[in-house]
Motif scaffolding. Structure first.
Motif, mmCIF file in Angstrom:
data_model
loop_
_atom_site.group_PDB
_atom_site.id
_atom_site.type_symbol
_atom_site.label_atom_id
_atom_site.label_comp_id
_atom_site.label_asym_id
_atom_site.label_seq_id
_atom_site.Cartn_x
_atom_site.Cartn_y
_atom_site.Cartn_z
ATOM 1 N N UNK A 1 -51.740 -17.842 7.401
ATOM 2 C CA UNK A 1 -51.401 -16.500 7.696
ATOM 3 C C UNK A 1 -52.116 -15.686 9.094
ATOM 4 N N UNK A 2 -51.420 -16.047 10.206
ATOM 5 C CA UNK A 2 -51.888 -15.714 10.791
ATOM 6 C C UNK A 2 -52.008 -14.003 11.152
ATOM 7 N N UNK A 3 -52.954 -13.018 11.537
ATOM 8 C CA UNK A 3 -53.702 -12.185 11.759
ATOM 9 C C UNK A 3 -53.471 -11.310 12.222
ATOM 10 N N UNK A 4 -52.856 -10.454 12.856
ATOM 11 C CA UNK A 4 -52.341 -8.988 13.849
ATOM 12 C C UNK A 4 -53.462 -8.392 14.613
ATOM 13 N N UNK A 5 -53.263 -8.682 15.922
ATOM 14 C CA UNK A 5 -54.724 -7.339 16.770
ATOM 15 C C UNK A 5 -53.582 -6.633 17.492
ATOM 16 N N UNK A 6 -53.693 -5.358 17.992
ATOM 17 C CA UNK A 6 -52.549 -4.589 18.041
ATOM 18 C C UNK A 6 -53.473 -3.580 19.537
#
Length: 285
Positions: A1-6
């Motif tokens: 699962x790819x992490x999310x960066x904001x």
């Protein structure tokens, strides 16, 4: 699962402690006083900006980041995170070219980095209230799909109302005509401004003085959100005492999941002027 960066930009007016806590990347816009250029929130704080504004006869101007600046930010994040999904949320495209710069950068990197660029159609902490909610989800491990679904909800559920202390800055920035500015000041009319569905500033209503304007905003918020739990953000330009009073009043009337007070930064401040107050509200999950 790819992490999310904001990623967002400095017009979101997010307090530094929240930026650090939630690991949000902020790309600065620029403020110009004549030949002098400053990066919003980097080498010019809100306090320094308003001091300059009071001391300087020049009306400041602003400019957006370049596509190259966004490319560098996206590349750095992708490298540091080994291919995270980047969710980049920005100032209304009707108010600035910032979203367009971010979009151009994402197209240049298409196929190499997974980037979604979003036009918030909002300004100041109306952007920040959404960005912090998504960044909190991402920090808790939410995936791309979950973050984007929640952002879609926030985009439709978030309201913002502005009150300016003087019509001078709106007039000088072309938001209202000179005759309207002079007449409004003479009659002590307090315009309640908002952003429409396209992200453009429009006059929501007019009131005679601050007290009546705030009463109208409270009523509208109660009508829109009823008994729902809400996140509330008050951004101000040198009006912290008033911001605290507004937060207290909203907390009496509504069920608040969180409340934040923040300063309106140099870029938004250049367009609305000192004394401005902004109330942002969105539904909590």
């Amino acid at each position: 699962m790819s992490i999310v960066k904001v990623v967002t930009d400095s017009t979101a007016d997010i307090p530094k402690e929240l930026v650090e806590e939630l690991d949000i990347t902020v790309v600065p816009l620029k403020v110009h006083f004549g030949e002098d250029m400053y990066e919003d929130g980097v080498d010019l704080t809100p306090e320094q900006f308003y001091d300059k504004l009071h001391q300087n006869n020049l009306m400041p101007s602003t400019s957006q980041p370049t596509p190259h600046q966004f490319e560098e930010v996206y590349k750095k994040l992708a490298q540091e995170t080994n291919g995270a999904h980047i969710l980049s949320i920005h100032l209304s495209s009707r108010l600035s070219g910032t979203y367009q710069s971010a979009h151009i950068a994402s197209q240049e990197l298409e196929g190499d980095i997974d980037i979604t660029v979003v036009d918030s159609k909002k300004a100041s902490y109306a952007i920040g209230i959404m960005v912090t909610e998504i960044a909190r989800l991402a920090k808790e491990g939410a995936d791309k799909r979950t973050c984007e679904q929640r952002l879609t909800e926030l985009l439709s559920d978030t309201s913002v109302f502005f009150m300016v202390d003087t019509l001078e800055y709106l007039e000088k920035n072309g938001r209202i005509g000179k005759a309207s500015a002079v007449l409004g000041s003479l009659l002590k009319i307090k315009p309640i401004l908002s952003l429409n569905d396209e992200g453009e500033v429009y006059p929501f209503e007019k009131a005679r003085g601050n007290k009546k304007a705030l009463a109208r905003i409270y009523k509208e918020i109660e009508t829109r959100y009823g008994s729902s739990s809400v996140h509330v953000g008050i951004s101000h330009a040198q009006a912290e005492d008033e911001a605290n009073i507004i937060i207290e009043e909203i907390e009496k009337r509504m069920t608040t999941a969180s409340s934040v007070i923040t300063s309106i930064g140099p870029v938004i401040g250049a367009h609305v002027g000192p004394g401005t107050l902004s109330i942002s509200v969105t539904k909590a999950e």
